[in-house]
Design an enzyme around this catalytic site. Structure first.
Site, PDB file in Angstrom:
ATOM      1  N   ASP A 188       0.982  -1.218   0.007  1.00 60.05           N
ATOM      2  CA  ASP A 188       0.047   0.173  -0.003  1.00 60.05           C
ATOM      3  C   ASP A 188       0.985   1.068   0.011  1.00 60.05           C
ATOM      4  O   ASP A 188       2.200   1.045   0.069  1.00 60.05           O
ATOM      5  CB  ASP A 188      -0.939   0.182   1.248  1.00 60.05           C
ATOM      6  N   ASP A 213      -0.097   5.107   1.278  1.00 59.29           N
ATOM      7  CA  ASP A 213      -0.511   6.028   2.352  1.00 59.29           C
ATOM      8  C   ASP A 213      -0.363   5.106   3.732  1.00 59.29           C
ATOM      9  O   ASP A 213      -0.893   4.208   3.974  1.00 59.29           O
ATOM     10  CB  ASP A 213      -2.047   6.457   2.029  1.00 59.29           C
TER      11      ASP A 213
END
Length: 253
Positions: free
Chosen positions: A28, A30
């Site tokens: 991922d 963020d």
């Protein structure tokens, strides 16, 4: 969970050995590559009172974590303006623009990121980023972190039929890399992201960078780490090296 298992031992709950030999690692962005949640929270806290949300009272960090962290902007728009989706989308676009302005000065990598980057590169593993962030945000963050040449693929939730927590973005990441879910694991920091990767059939190492442990545990990660310096992670990677037969002759991170 704490990093109490030590440098040289891995308990069964903290093992990644089932994916040996390892082919690929998915990330991922963020909260996983960079500590961006405080910047998103600041932007929401500044902008929501302007539209009279919560009676003009700034939201708490707990409210942000529970309602916005890791969610796709379509879902955020519906939370903010259940009767006016277009207005909600306009707000999220303005908020993302504020995030990008702030990120230029405030964005920092998660502790130990470049150590795990080197570990992956030394082993010639495939790697892709899979995110619910808008493409312009994702490309900005990857570029600012110096990872534009590191990732071989980028999957944007908004460009899939379904964003996280649906498994489609992670399945698309595997497809781009031509990697098998049986030989890939994921780094994630949000409930929606962990759920997406688990539903896609991969083990997940969860980071507690932005969300409390008790919330993340509910999404069923394989184990949790504080950051990429966590001894629990390196014990698991050492065990994975041994199972993959890459431990002795490969340079160390």
């Amino acid at each position: 969970m704490t990093a109490s298992s030590g440098e040289n031992s891995v308990d069964s709950k903290s093992s990644l050995s089932g994916v040996a030999p390892l082919e690929a690692v998915l990330f991922d962005i963020d909260g996983t590559l960079c500590d961006s949640d405080p910047i998103h929270y600041y932007a929401f806290r500044e902008m929501l009172p302007e539209i009279g949300f919560n009676g003009g009272v700034p939201i708490t960090e707990e409210y942000y974590i529970e309602n916005f962290a890791g969610k796709h902007n379509d879902d955020v728009a519906r939370i903010l303006f259940p009767d006016d989706f277009e207005r909600g989308l306009k707000f999220t676009e303005d908020k993302e623009a504020m995030f990008r302005r702030l990120a230029v000065d405030k964005l920092k990598p998660v502790n130990g990121l470049y150590k795990v980057k080197k570990w992956i590169e030394d082993r010639g593993l495939k790697r892709a980023a899979v995110t619910n962030a808008p493409r312009v945000n994702a490309e900005l963050m990857i570029s600012m972190l110096g990872l534009s040449d590191f990732f071989q693929g980028l999957v944007i939730g908004n460009e899939c039929e379904h964003a996280k927590p649906h498994p489609e973005p992670y399945l698309k990441g595997l497809e781009i890399l031509k990697a098998s879910k049986e030989h890939t694991f994921v780094f994630e920091d949000s409930v929606s992201g962990i759920k997406a990767a688990v539903a896609a059939g991969m083990p997940v190492v969860g980071l507690t960078t932005g969300n409390p442990e008790h919330i993340l545990v509910e999404a069923k990660p394989t184990f949790l780490i504080k950051d990429y310096e966590d001894p629990k992670l390196w014990a698991a990677l050492e065990e994975l090296d041994k199972k993959s037969g890459t431990g002795s002759g490969t340079s160390r991170a």
